[in-house]
Design a protein around this motif. Sequence first.
Motif, PDB file in Angstrom:
ATOM      1  N   MET A 122       9.480   6.026  19.978  1.00 17.82           N
ATOM      2  CA  MET A 122      10.328   4.844  19.825  1.00 17.82           C
ATOM      3  C   MET A 122      11.613   5.187  19.951  1.00 17.82           C
ATOM      4  N   GLU A 123      12.223   6.296  19.488  1.00 14.57           N
ATOM      5  CA  GLU A 123      13.481   6.858  19.817  1.00 14.57           C
ATOM      6  C   GLU A 123      13.880   7.126  21.295  1.00 14.57           C
ATOM      7  N   LYS A 124      13.017   7.597  21.885  1.00 12.61           N
ATOM      8  CA  LYS A 124      13.146   7.800  23.375  1.00 12.61           C
ATOM      9  C   LYS A 124      13.158   6.490  24.130  1.00 12.61           C
ATOM     10  N   ARG A 125      12.621   5.350  23.610  1.00  7.57           N
ATOM     11  CA  ARG A 125      12.481   4.136  24.468  1.00  7.57           C
ATOM     12  C   ARG A 125      13.674   3.019  23.790  1.00  7.57           C
ATOM     13  N   LYS A 126      14.296   3.479  22.800  1.00  6.19           N
ATOM     14  CA  LYS A 126      14.956   2.558  22.001  1.00  6.19           C
ATOM     15  C   LYS A 126      16.297   1.917  22.672  1.00  6.19           C
ATOM     16  N   ALA A 127      17.049   2.781  23.717  1.00  2.00           N
ATOM     17  CA  ALA A 127      18.123   2.198  24.243  1.00  2.00           C
ATOM     18  C   ALA A 127      17.469   1.305  25.376  1.00  2.00           C
ATOM     19  N   ILE A 128      16.229   1.646  25.917  1.00  2.00           N
ATOM     20  CA  ILE A 128      15.837   0.627  26.891  1.00  2.00           C
ATOM     21  C   ILE A 128      15.240  -0.499  26.575  1.00  2.00           C
ATOM     22  N   TYR A 129      14.647  -0.578  25.278  1.00  2.00           N
ATOM     23  CA  TYR A 129      14.236  -1.740  24.544  1.00  2.00           C
ATOM     24  C   TYR A 129      15.303  -2.757  24.328  1.00  2.00           C
ATOM     25  N   GLU A 130      16.245  -2.041  23.853  1.00  2.00           N
ATOM     26  CA  GLU A 130      17.596  -2.870  23.270  1.00  2.00           C
ATOM     27  C   GLU A 130      18.407  -3.534  24.331  1.00  2.00           C
ATOM     28  N   SER A 131      18.616  -2.677  25.412  1.00  2.00           N
ATOM     29  CA  SER A 131      19.334  -3.132  26.518  1.00  2.00           C
ATOM     30  C   SER A 131      18.521  -4.349  27.238  1.00  2.00           C
ATOM     31  N   SER A 132      17.291  -4.310  27.092  1.00  2.00           N
ATOM     32  CA  SER A 132      16.544  -5.289  28.144  1.00  2.00           C
ATOM     33  C   SER A 132      16.298  -6.704  27.214  1.00  2.00           C
ATOM     34  N   ALA A 133      16.698  -6.432  25.775  1.00  2.00           N
ATOM     35  CA  ALA A 133      16.581  -7.789  25.171  1.00  2.00           C
ATOM     36  C   ALA A 133      17.516  -8.786  25.172  1.00  2.00           C
TER      37      ALA A 133
END
Length: 166
Positions: free
Chosen positions: A133-144
């Motif tokens: 989840m930490e690895k993907r955090k930035a991608i998730y947040e910037s996509s939203a």
Amino acid sequence: MENLYLIGFMGTGKSTVAKFFQDEYHMKLFEMDEEIVQQEQRSIADIFAGEGEAYFRNLETALVKKFHSETSLVVSCGGGTVLRPENVAMMKKSGKVVLLRAKPETILERVKQSTDRPLLNGNMNVEYIAELMEKRKAIYESSADLIIDTDGKSVREICGEIIGGK
Ligand code: S3P
């Protein structure tokens, strides 16, 4: 109406929330994982095992392409759909992207009985979930366009926040 794309880690409640939008707002529901399973006539675990992750990701991109020319859909995206920037770009063009978040402990509780998430098979523990989840955090947040923390909230409350755009 523009499409609603629900994104987020496995087990954050995307399917449940999407179903609610289908039932209450009569939006057309698309569950990406299910679409892929039907199309391929085999489980996600079998697709990963037989063809590899890249093949699965190509199927996801093909689906996003299809949705992006439609309207009034609620799409429950696979947890990894946003890993490809081209998918995110198409989603943003055709709708609103909503990130659902939950604590790793909550996620483990929701997914631990399932064997159909190849990335978690053999890794069913809080540490692994937290790390991925930490690895993907930035991608998730910037996509939203909108981020919703779901822990301790009912589906109705979560949907209310999505509609209110809070
Ligand atoms: C994945 C999430 C899964 C499924 C596949 C890969 C991921 O979807 O697409 O196992 O990379 O996070 P859900 O988020 O619907 O479980």
